[in-house]
Design an enzyme around this catalytic site. Structure first.
Site, PDB file in Angstrom:
ATOM      1  N   CYS A   1       0.853  -1.179   0.000  1.00  0.00           N
ATOM      2  CA  CYS A   1       0.000   0.000   0.000  1.00  0.00           C
ATOM      3  C   CYS A   1       0.886   1.226   0.000  1.00  0.00           C
ATOM      4  O   CYS A   1       2.087   1.142   0.234  1.00  0.00           O
ATOM      5  CB  CYS A   1      -0.875   0.016   1.240  1.00  0.00           C
ATOM      6  SG  CYS A   1      -1.826  -1.492   1.425  1.00  0.00           S
TER       7      CYS A   1
ATOM      8  N   ARG B   1       1.561   1.632  -5.919  1.00  0.00           N
ATOM      9  CA  ARG B   1       1.822   0.660  -4.851  1.00  0.00           C
ATOM     10  C   ARG B   1       0.581  -0.159  -4.486  1.00  0.00           C
ATOM     11  O   ARG B   1       0.665  -1.145  -3.762  1.00  0.00           O
ATOM     12  CB  ARG B   1       2.318   1.389  -3.601  1.00  0.00           C
ATOM     13  CG  ARG B   1       3.581   2.186  -3.814  1.00  0.00           C
ATOM     14  CD  ARG B   1       3.988   2.894  -2.539  1.00  0.00           C
ATOM     15  NE  ARG B   1       4.353   1.939  -1.532  1.00  0.00           N
ATOM     16  CZ  ARG B   1       5.581   1.451  -1.352  1.00  0.00           C
ATOM     17  NH1 ARG B   1       6.562   1.870  -2.098  1.00  0.00           N
ATOM     18  NH2 ARG B   1       5.818   0.568  -0.405  1.00  0.00           N
TER      19      ARG B   1
ATOM     20  N   TRP C   1      -3.784  -2.003  -1.367  1.00  0.00           N
ATOM     21  CA  TRP C   1      -3.781  -3.291  -2.074  1.00  0.00           C
ATOM     22  C   TRP C   1      -4.219  -4.296  -1.026  1.00  0.00           C
ATOM     23  O   TRP C   1      -3.487  -4.584  -0.089  1.00  0.00           O
ATOM     24  CB  TRP C   1      -2.378  -3.608  -2.584  1.00  0.00           C
ATOM     25  CG  TRP C   1      -2.316  -4.796  -3.493  1.00  0.00           C
ATOM     26  CD1 TRP C   1      -2.457  -4.800  -4.850  1.00  0.00           C
ATOM     27  CD2 TRP C   1      -2.068  -6.166  -3.117  1.00  0.00           C
ATOM     28  NE1 TRP C   1      -2.318  -6.074  -5.340  1.00  0.00           N
ATOM     29  CE2 TRP C   1      -2.085  -6.933  -4.299  1.00  0.00           C
ATOM     30  CE3 TRP C   1      -1.853  -6.816  -1.912  1.00  0.00           C
ATOM     31  CZ2 TRP C   1      -1.876  -8.309  -4.304  1.00  0.00           C
ATOM     32  CZ3 TRP C   1      -1.658  -8.197  -1.910  1.00  0.00           C
ATOM     33  CH2 TRP C   1      -1.668  -8.925  -3.110  1.00  0.00           C
TER      34      TRP C   1
ATOM     35  N   ASN D   1       0.777   0.374   6.107  1.00  0.00           N
ATOM     36  CA  ASN D   1       1.256  -0.485   5.023  1.00  0.00           C
ATOM     37  C   ASN D   1       2.008  -1.634   5.673  1.00  0.00           C
ATOM     38  O   ASN D   1       2.971  -1.400   6.393  1.00  0.00           O
ATOM     39  CB  ASN D   1       2.188   0.306   4.097  1.00  0.00           C
ATOM     40  CG  ASN D   1       2.890  -0.594   3.095  1.00  0.00           C
ATOM     41  OD1 ASN D   1       2.370  -1.643   2.719  1.00  0.00           O
ATOM     42  ND2 ASN D   1       4.072  -0.185   2.658  1.00  0.00           N
ATOM     43  N   GLY D   2       1.552  -2.859   5.413  1.00  0.00           N
ATOM     44  CA  GLY D   2       2.219  -4.025   5.994  1.00  0.00           C
ATOM     45  C   GLY D   2       1.175  -5.026   6.443  1.00  0.00           C
ATOM     46  O   GLY D   2       0.012  -4.953   6.023  1.00  0.00           O
TER      47      GLY D   2
ATOM     48  N   GLU E   1      11.132 -13.491 -19.364  1.00  0.00           N
ATOM     49  CA  GLU E   1      10.781 -12.101 -19.065  1.00  0.00           C
ATOM     50  C   GLU E   1       9.771 -11.549 -20.079  1.00  0.00           C
ATOM     51  O   GLU E   1       8.831 -10.848 -19.718  1.00  0.00           O
ATOM     52  CB  GLU E   1      12.062 -11.244 -19.008  1.00  0.00           C
ATOM     53  CG  GLU E   1      11.863  -9.764 -18.792  1.00  0.00           C
ATOM     54  CD  GLU E   1      11.121  -9.402 -17.503  1.00  0.00           C
ATOM     55  OE1 GLU E   1      10.835 -10.284 -16.682  1.00  0.00           O
ATOM     56  OE2 GLU E   1      10.804  -8.209 -17.356  1.00  0.00           O
TER      57      GLU E   1
ATOM     58  N   LYS F   1       6.088 -10.157 -19.080  1.00  0.00           N
ATOM     59  CA  LYS F   1       5.706  -8.788 -19.431  1.00  0.00           C
ATOM     60  C   LYS F   1       4.348  -8.776 -20.111  1.00  0.00           C
ATOM     61  O   LYS F   1       3.469  -7.989 -19.785  1.00  0.00           O
ATOM     62  CB  LYS F   1       6.773  -8.233 -20.388  1.00  0.00           C
ATOM     63  CG  LYS F   1       7.250  -6.872 -20.260  1.00  0.00           C
ATOM     64  CD  LYS F   1       8.019  -6.414 -19.079  1.00  0.00           C
ATOM     65  CE  LYS F   1       7.569  -6.831 -17.753  1.00  0.00           C
ATOM     66  NZ  LYS F   1       8.506  -6.744 -16.681  1.00  0.00           N
TER      67      LYS F   1
ATOM     68  N   GLU G   1       1.362  -9.947 -17.648  1.00  0.00           N
ATOM     69  CA  GLU G   1       0.989  -9.084 -16.520  1.00  0.00           C
ATOM     70  C   GLU G   1       0.273  -7.812 -16.949  1.00  0.00           C
ATOM     71  O   GLU G   1      -0.526  -7.288 -16.202  1.00  0.00           O
ATOM     72  CB  GLU G   1       2.178  -8.768 -15.602  1.00  0.00           C
ATOM     73  CG  GLU G   1       3.188  -7.796 -16.125  1.00  0.00           C
ATOM     74  CD  GLU G   1       4.315  -7.519 -15.126  1.00  0.00           C
ATOM     75  OE1 GLU G   1       4.058  -7.395 -13.921  1.00  0.00           O
ATOM     76  OE2 GLU G   1       5.462  -7.389 -15.576  1.00  0.00           O
TER      77      GLU G   1
ATOM     78  N   HIS H   1       8.614 -32.207 -25.571  1.00  0.00           N
ATOM     79  CA  HIS H   1       8.365 -33.135 -24.465  1.00  0.00           C
ATOM     80  C   HIS H   1       6.966 -32.950 -23.880  1.00  0.00           C
ATOM     81  O   HIS H   1       6.720 -33.325 -22.739  1.00  0.00           O
ATOM     82  CB  HIS H   1       9.450 -32.971 -23.397  1.00  0.00           C
ATOM     83  CG  HIS H   1      10.805 -33.340 -23.909  1.00  0.00           C
ATOM     84  ND1 HIS H   1      11.161 -34.624 -24.229  1.00  0.00           N
ATOM     85  CD2 HIS H   1      11.885 -32.569 -24.222  1.00  0.00           C
ATOM     86  CE1 HIS H   1      12.404 -34.648 -24.695  1.00  0.00           C
ATOM     87  NE2 HIS H   1      12.861 -33.403 -24.705  1.00  0.00           N
TER      88      HIS H   1
ATOM     89  N   LYS I   1       3.183  -2.601  -7.329  1.00  0.00           N
ATOM     90  CA  LYS I   1       4.590  -2.469  -7.696  1.00  0.00           C
ATOM     91  C   LYS I   1       5.523  -3.154  -6.709  1.00  0.00           C
ATOM     92  O   LYS I   1       6.471  -3.820  -7.093  1.00  0.00           O
ATOM     93  CB  LYS I   1       4.926  -0.977  -7.785  1.00  0.00           C
ATOM     94  CG  LYS I   1       6.353  -0.682  -8.179  1.00  0.00           C
ATOM     95  CD  LYS I   1       6.579  -1.002  -9.632  1.00  0.00           C
ATOM     96  CE  LYS I   1       7.986  -0.673 -10.090  1.00  0.00           C
ATOM     97  NZ  LYS I   1       8.269  -1.368 -11.368  1.00  0.00           N
TER      98      LYS I   1
HETATM   99  C1  AGP Z   1       7.687  -7.288 -13.012  1.00  0.00           C
HETATM  100  O1  AGP Z   1       7.172  -6.590 -14.070  1.00  0.00           O
HETATM  101  C2  AGP Z   1       6.804  -7.433 -11.853  1.00  0.00           C
HETATM  102  N1  AGP Z   1       6.156  -6.259 -11.506  1.00  0.00           N
HETATM  103  C3  AGP Z   1       7.367  -8.255 -10.699  1.00  0.00           C
HETATM  104  O2  AGP Z   1       7.608  -9.537 -11.195  1.00  0.00           O
HETATM  105  C4  AGP Z   1       8.628  -7.749  -9.967  1.00  0.00           C
HETATM  106  O3  AGP Z   1       9.741  -7.867 -10.784  1.00  0.00           O
HETATM  107  C5  AGP Z   1       8.801  -8.581  -8.678  1.00  0.00           C
HETATM  108  O4  AGP Z   1       7.676  -8.407  -7.870  1.00  0.00           O
HETATM  109  C6  AGP Z   1      10.048  -8.235  -7.924  1.00  0.00           C
HETATM  110  O5  AGP Z   1      10.044  -6.912  -7.486  1.00  0.00           O
HETATM  111  P1  AGP Z   1      11.349  -6.208  -6.952  1.00  0.00           P
HETATM  112  O6  AGP Z   1      12.308  -6.159  -8.088  1.00  0.00           O
HETATM  113  O7  AGP Z   1      10.903  -4.854  -6.513  1.00  0.00           O
HETATM  114  O8  AGP Z   1      11.866  -7.058  -5.828  1.00  0.00           O
END
Ligand code: AGP
Length: 617
Positions: A2, A27, A87, A113-114, A490, A494, A497, A513, A612
């Site tokens: 959050c 966030r 969140w 937050n937490g 990756e 991308k 998500e 396989h 994020k």
């Molecule tokens: C990537 O696009 C994602 N948002 C996610 O996988 C991210 O890389 C992951 O949560 C790790 O975050 P960090 O690099 O802040 O530790």
């Protein structure tokens, strides 16, 4: 996960809090709210009105919904307040569960937050005293316990309250009886205090504050801050006042703005040449890599273990290949959420590299603590300066990519990869596992990456056309071998998500396989073909999927003519060293994900269900 913020000063708090929440929205964005100490109205006899001065506004959904509510409430006025963008962890996104939360007597409000791990036990205890809870959140116990502990001394009551909490928290609290005062406290969740003139702030991170101040105090775990318009006092966990240094932020507001781009993600994709320069250039002198931050004797280690989450883990998969190839030392890469519970075999001869853009990812922090406990040395690769991971690690290399706001990481990932490559070359130099000539060639290739990244970005309009052509695929595959496979992981993440399309990354040789059963006429396969040592093998895999009706979009090096005969479409990227391929090859895939998501009308910077910085397990 959050975002929290607070303001106390002479100006109206509402607009400042809402602006802070707008900047923190990346966030978490399922609901938002603000609480202010409103100006008390005098009764006819001149006495103050009864009831609490604390007023709240909450809205389910984005911060823009809260702004609409605020604009419809001209009397929502006050010069001290706190705000939150959520969140959800405990309880559905709703107005009731949105923060701030108020004590039953209405005298205290909190944003958090937490996660409070022992909330159920505290709630049960308070309910026995007749205290009624309104929300399903863990947070509400903080404010109810605070009100219960309050006997006229705000700080004492707060210190007593946080001493009961287990878990993680960054909190901001206001009280009806202490106009202009905010208390903030932190344990394992980020919190900074912004220093102004005649006004002060707090926030989860600097993006919320940078338009108001560039001077900040980093609150550490266990500390409590008393924030008034003219003063910030910080106390340690015993309540003793302590001196804290003020850190000056050297990036400006443009870094936290879209600067003319439609989305932060596109801006951050386009910023990659500059971000790579910022990572590389200060560390290269006379064709030599200098890490002033690293005073490590590499000869001490007999293996390296890399751990991280999501895209940072994918960067780690690239790093594994580069370090192993150059340093001739065994390297493993593993997601932090698995490593933390696996009882891994490691000791003081193990170097653990943790990678994190935010520096606050809960699983990564837990994994690194586990590794330290086992005696390993921890080197962190982090973007956010002063973050928890940066502080907990034995050594830290910052990527210096600047703030990354879009939930989908782009420049965060490429700068992690390049820093891992620089570390590998540096370490190989220390270990003498690389010749002087090879070292110099790698350094020169690294220095050329920003310019090559720029050339890869020139594919922008062609990638957009590819997204138009292929966005009808509901399920697709990314395939590659070795470095190309790491990039496939990756590229696939991308796309899924931000566009919500199903996609899978496969080591190209693994398709036969089992997964090849899913290939059918029209299915899109994105084939990564820049790792030329294994190009012939990947081409065989392309032929296998083509034979079953798949359409193939290939990413290959400029000058590779053979691929045109195999693939339906080709995106050609500048040639680079095989170990550095991922930095360049990922760029068209980032753009592809962006344009497919745009075409499908998705909320690109704030994809559904995500946030994020993943500070919960
Ligand atoms: C990537 O696009 C994602 N948002 C996610 O996988 C991210 O890389 C992951 O949560 C790790 O975050 P960090 O690099 O802040 O530790």
């Amino acid at each position: 996960m959050c975002g929290i913020t607070g303001y106390t000063g002479l100006n109206q708090a509402g607009p400042i809090l809402l602006e802070g929440l707008r900047r923190l929205e990346y966030r978490g964005y399922d609901s938002a709210g603000i609480a202010i100490q409103s100006e008390r109205k005098a009764d006819a006899d001149g006495s103050e009105s009864a009831g609490s001065s604390i007023k709240m506004l909450k809205a389910t959904g984005k911060v823009s919904h809260l702004v609409e509510k605020f604009e419809a409430e001209p009397d929502f006025k006050g010069v001290c307040g706190i705000g939150h963008t959520r969140w959800a962890t405990h309880g559905v996104p709703s107005d009731t569960n949105a923060h701030p939360h108020l004590s039953a007597d209405g005298k205290f409000a909190v944003v958090h937050n937490g996660i409070i791990e022992n909330f159920a036990e505290i709630r049960e205890e308070l309910q026995k005293y007749g205290i009624e809870f309104k929300s399903e959140t863990d947070t509400e116990v903080i404010v109810q316990l605070l009100a219960y502990n309050y006997k006229g001394n705000f700080k004492k009551a707060l210190m007593k309250t946080i001493a009961r909490l287990t878990g993680s928290y960054a909190i901001g609290v206001i009280s009806d009886e202490h106009p202009g005062t905010i208390f903030a406290a932190k344990q394992a969740s980020p919190l900074i205090i912004g220093i102004g003139i005649g006004e002060n702030y707090f926030a989860s991170d600097i993006t919320a504050l940078v338009s108001n101040t560039k001077n900040v105090i980093d609150l550490d775990d266990g500390e409590v801050a008393e924030i008034t318009p003219d003063e910030v006092k910080v106390f340690d966990h015993t309540g003793k006042e302590i001196e804290k240094p003020i850190r000056h932020i050297n990036w400006d507001i443009a870094s936290a703005e879209k600067s003319g781009y439609d989305h932060f993600m596109l801006k951050e994709i386009m910023e990659q040449p500059q971000a790579l320069k910022a990572t590389i250039e200060p560390r290269i002198k006379d064709e030599e890599i200098i890490f002033e931050e690293l005073n490590i004797d590499m000869k001490k280690f007999n293996r390296v273990h890399i751990t991280a989450c999501g895209s940072a883990y994918h960067a780690g998969c690239v790093g594994r290949g580069i370090i192993e190839s150059l340093c001739k030392i065994p390297v493993e890469a593993e997601v932090a959420s698995e490593l933390r519970y696996r009882d891994p075999v490691m000791d003081e001869k193990t170097l653990v590299i943790v990678i994190s853009q935010s520096g606050e990812t809960a699983d990564t922090i837990a994994a690194m603590k586990e590794c330290k406990y086992k005696g390993a040395t921890v080197l962190a690769i982090v973007n956010v300066v002063g973050s928890s991971i940066a502080k907990l690690a034995d050594y830290c290399l910052y990527t210096w990519a600047g703030p990354e706001i879009a939930v989908a990481t782009t420049k965060g990932y490429t700068t992690q990869v390049v820093l891992l490559a620089m570390f590998a070359v540096w370490a190989a130099g220390e270990l003498k596992t690389i010749s002087h000539g090879a070292y110099t060639t790698m350094v020169k290739d690294i220095m050329r990456l920003p310019e090559r990244a720029q050339r890869a970005l020139d594919l922008n309009s062609r990638v957009k056309k590819m997204a138009d052509k292929y966005n009808d695929n509901q399920s697709l595959f990314f395939i590659g071998r070795n470095m190309d496979y790491a990039v496939a992981l990756e590229g696939s993440l991308k796309l899924k998500e931000i566009s919500y399309l199903h996609s899978e990354a496969y080591a190209a040789g693994e398709l036969k396989h089992g997964t090849i059963a899913l290939i059918e006429p029209g299915r899109l396969v994105v084939a990564l073909c820049c790792y030329e040592k294994l190009l012939d093998k990947t081409i065989s895999n392309i032929q296998q999927v083509k034979a079953r009706g798949a359409r193939v979009l290939a990413v290959a090096h400029e000058g590779n003519r053979s691929i045109f005969a195999e693939a339906d479409d080709v995106l050609s990227v500048p040639v680079t060293d095989p170990l550095l391929v991922p930095v360049i090859e990922i760029i068209p895939l980032q753009l592809f994900a962006y344009y497919v998501a745009l075409k499908n009308g998705c909320d690109i910077d704030k994809p559904k269900n995500l946030a994020k910085s993943v500070t919960v397990e």
